[in-house]
Each structure stands twice: as C-alpha cells, then as structure tokens.
Design a protein around this motif. Structure first.
Motif, mmCIF file in Angstrom:
data_model
loop_
_atom_site.group_PDB
_atom_site.id
_atom_site.type_symbol
_atom_site.label_atom_id
_atom_site.label_comp_id
_atom_site.label_asym_id
_atom_site.label_seq_id
_atom_site.Cartn_x
_atom_site.Cartn_y
_atom_site.Cartn_z
ATOM 1 N N SER A 176 -63.891 -25.102 75.118
ATOM 2 C CA SER A 176 -62.683 -25.272 74.321
ATOM 3 C C SER A 176 -62.779 -26.520 73.434
ATOM 4 N N ILE A 177 -62.655 -26.314 72.125
ATOM 5 C CA ILE A 177 -62.684 -27.447 71.205
ATOM 6 C C ILE A 177 -61.427 -28.299 71.389
ATOM 7 N N ALA A 178 -60.303 -27.662 71.685
ATOM 8 C CA ALA A 178 -59.066 -28.412 71.926
ATOM 9 C C ALA A 178 -59.223 -29.335 73.140
ATOM 10 N N ASP A 179 -59.898 -28.849 74.197
ATOM 11 C CA ASP A 179 -60.148 -29.692 75.376
ATOM 12 C C ASP A 179 -61.092 -30.842 75.030
ATOM 13 N N LEU A 180 -62.089 -30.574 74.190
ATOM 14 C CA LEU A 180 -62.991 -31.631 73.749
ATOM 15 C C LEU A 180 -62.221 -32.704 72.987
ATOM 16 N N PHE A 181 -61.321 -32.264 72.119
ATOM 17 C CA PHE A 181 -60.498 -33.221 71.353
ATOM 18 C C PHE A 181 -59.657 -34.075 72.290
#
Length: 437
Positions: A176-181
């Motif tokens: 998840s890119i949102a989790d990375l952010f």
C-alpha cells in the motif's frame, strides 16, 4: 554455445560487470540496461524468450498507479515556475527572527513543506539554491553549512510524502502506497529534526557560522503577511496528503487534486500563463520519459535475469549468510549504498527490489519498514560522490566560485546524519511502523 554455458554464478558477474563497463562509456542508464537485457535474452535463451521479457515490460508500463508520477512532477514544475515557493521562503524570514542559524533552519522548514507539496527532489534543490543560498551567503553564513543545508534539505523529498521514491517502491513491492506515506512521515520529521539540531548546535556554539539577522531585516516582514503567504502552500499540502489519509482520494487522484490546486492558486495570483504551462509540461514530459525508459529497460533486464534463475541465486546467496536476519538486512543496505554511488535511484529500485523484497518477507520483516529504509538509503545516494545528483543540481545554479569539491565536502556531515537515522530505523522499526500498526 550460448551464454547459458557460463552458469548462473559466473553469468551474474558478467551481467553486473557489463552494466558498469558500459556506464563508464557515458551511455545513459536506460540504454545500458536495455542493451544488456537484449544481449542476455538472445545469448542465454535465444529469440523464443523475447515474448516472456516483453510481457514484463507491458506489465510495468500499464500499471495504473504510475499515472501519479507525471502528476506530481507536473505539480512540482508548476510550483517552481510560480511565486508560491518564493513567497513561502520570504514569509518565513519573520519566523527566523534573530536566532543564530535561523535562516538555515528556515530553509530546512521550507524544504520539508516543498517536499510535502510535490515529492520531487531536483526542483527543490534548484529552487533553494536560487532563493536560500545567496541570502545565507549574503548574511555571512559559513559556506559549507549553507551548501549542506540547501542540498540536504532539498533532498527530503525522497522521504516526505508524496515521495516519488515511495510510489515506485509501492508499485514494485506490491504494498500500500498510502501505508508507505503514513510510515514515512515520522522518519522524515526525525531527519529534519537531526538537521535542525545540527545547525542550531553549530551556530549557537559559534554564531559566526550563522550570524543572526539584524533587527531591521527581521522586521521587513510582518507576522500577518507571513501567515497569508503560508496559506497557499499549507492548503496544497492539506489537499494532497489530507485527501489520501482521509480516504477521499487514491494516490493518483490526490496527485491530480494537487495539480488542480496549484493551477487555481496560480490563476488567482495572476501568475498562470501559456509560457509557464508550456515549460511545466515540457519538463514533465522529459522527466517522465527518462523514468519510463529506465523502467522499461530495467523491467526487461530483471525479467531475463529471473528467467536465468538469478533471483533464486541471489536469494540463496544472501539467505546463506550465517548471521542473524538483521545482518542480512544490513548487507542489503550496504549493497544499495554502493550502487547509489554510481546508479540513479530509479534504476537501483527496479534492478534490486524485485529480488530483495521477497527475501525481506521471507525473513519475516515488514516490507513497509524496508521501504522506509530504502527511501532513506536513496536519500544518501542523492548526496554521495562521485555521481550524487544533488550536487550537480546545486552546481547548476550556485555562484561560479562554488565547485563540486566544495559541495561534496559540505555534504559529509549531513550524509553522516542520514546514516545515523538509517541505523535508528534499522534497529528500531517501530519509529516508522507505529503509525500503521
């Protein structure tokens, strides 16, 4: 007799050696990796393997989330050509006040705000090199400190969401890119805090390194005007990051919202014109073209190497190290640091992550955490000689008497701080994962 007669171990050495030898000729990375991919495809398997490699390329270029990349690059290009960033820097003078090293601290805070608006690094370093470096030198700041603050601060875009580095990592690692952010915010602010603490300690111990502004200069900007100038940048940050964390928009949609916000604000400020839009679009096309061609070539190379059995060879070699799992992660970090001295981060990501991430998962580690380690590592690569691109970005706008040697010398303390943060994140994963646990 084809290249397959070499065996996977010797074939790996020949493949890696070919890449570095061709890079020494000055050829672009995309050409080098693409050429090596073609040679090994036909030399190892023959023409029948070509469709299997092209399928990997097709999978890369049709990835929907890649659409976010040109949007964020366009947003950065528009910000560079509008007066929003310039007003942001000027308005922060009132907050810098008469504190020793205050303008350097102000520059770092502006850098993190610029990073949170666009996530693209090169433009931030150039912008700060134009706005901040001359002002610090005029005020009598130590040259090495001024250069280090501009380059290290401008490189925070690798960490601070919406980071292009994290987007590419998310695509490759299928996380998840949102989790990375979310996970990246604390480490980015930690790195910023280390930079600010370093500047303040130096300048408080020796005010000559960062002389405080005079009373007259500190009064040039009123608090009210400073707050008004901060409104537009903060609005863009809230629109981009707020829409992602609130679940209102995906990464791609948030990027489009960010571009729309910059366009509307530039229009209201009467700065939007055909020339500005044309220059921004051309810059976006050039940058995206570079990323896509490197991506295509790297996807082909990784594809053929995996067909050769390279991923199994590297995995067995790394997992065969008789050491605790954390040491294996440290070996990976060392490999990335060395590659970062010679290769662009896009090429490093596309060449190493398809092999490293499955190993990380197999060792029982969180790939989100490893993504943050990778982003910090790539930030180090932006600064390290001989090919640290950040130095070249600054050299393009720095005064003529500032050489690349001056720039690289100035960056050494900041590279040290980055490595300290990398070690902290390595041994204390909760610094990044607490926000998503």
């Amino acid at each position: 007799m084809g290249l397959s007669s070499l065996g996977i171990e010797l074939g790996t050495y020949v493949l890696v050696g070919s890449i570095f030898l061709l890079l020494l000729t000055g050829l672009p990375l995309a050409w080098v990796t693409g050429l090596v991919a073609i040679i090994f495809t036909f030399g190892w398997f023959g023409p029948n393997a070509l469709p299997l490699v092209t399928s990997r390329v097709f999978g890369f270029i049709t990835e929907y989330s890649l659409v976010a990349v040109p949007m964020f690059i366009l947003m950065a290009a528009l910000l560079d050509r509008s007066g929003i960033a310039k007003d942001l820097f000027n308005s922060m003078r009132v907050l810098a006040g008469r504190v020793p090293g205050g303008v350097a601290v102000q520059t770092l805070i502006v850098a993190i705000l610029l990073a949170a608006m666009s996530g693209v690094i090169g433009g931030e370093i150039v912008l700060l090199g134009i706005l901040a470096l001359p002002q610090m030198l005029r005020l009598g700041y130590d040259r090495n400190l001024s250069i280090g603050v501009v380059v290290a601060g401008g490189s925070l875009g690798t960490m601070m969401p919406p980071s292009i580095v994290l987007i590419i990592y998310g695509l490759i690692a299928s996380v998840s890119i949102a989790d990375l952010f979310t996970a990246a915010i604390t480490p980015a602010l930690l790195l910023l805090a280390f930079y600010i603490a370093y500047v303040l300690v130096l300048c408080i111990r020796n005010p000559k390194l960062g002389p405080p502004m005079s009373r007259e200069e500190a009064k040039q900007e009123s608090l009210g005007h400073a707050l008004v100038s901060l409104a537009a940048p903060l609005f863009i940050v809230v629109v981009v990051l707020g829409s992602i964390y609130a679940g209102v928009a995906s990464i791609t949609e948030a990027a489009a919202l960010g571009v729309s916000s910059v366009l509307v604000i530039s229009l209201l400020r009467r700065e939007l014109n055909f020339k500005m839009l044309q220059d921004s679009l051309v810059h976006t096309l050039e940058t995206c073209g570079m990323i896509i061609w490197i991506g295509i070539a790297a996807a082909a190379l990784v594809g053929v190497y995996n067909l050769m059995g390279g991923n199994r060879f590297v995995a067995s070699a790394i997992l065969g190290i008789d050491a605790p799992p954390v040491v294996i992660i440290m070996v990976m970090m060392l490999i990335l640091l060395v590659l970062g001295m010679f290769l662009d981060w896009i090429g490093i990501a596309l060449l190493t992550l398809p092999i490293f991430v499955p190993i990380v998962v197999q060792l029982g580690y969180d790939p989100i955490w490893f993504g943050i380690l990778f982003a910090v590592n790539m930030q180090v690569s932006y600064l390290t000689p001989p090919f640290g691109p950040a130095a070249f970005y600054l050299k393009s706008v720095a005064p003529p008497d500032i050489t690349l040697k001056h720039i690289y010398t100035s960056l050494l303390p900041f590279i040290g701080l980055q490595l300290v943060v990398l070690m902290l994140l390595l041994f204390f994963p909760e610094l990044s994962t607490w926000a998503i646990s």
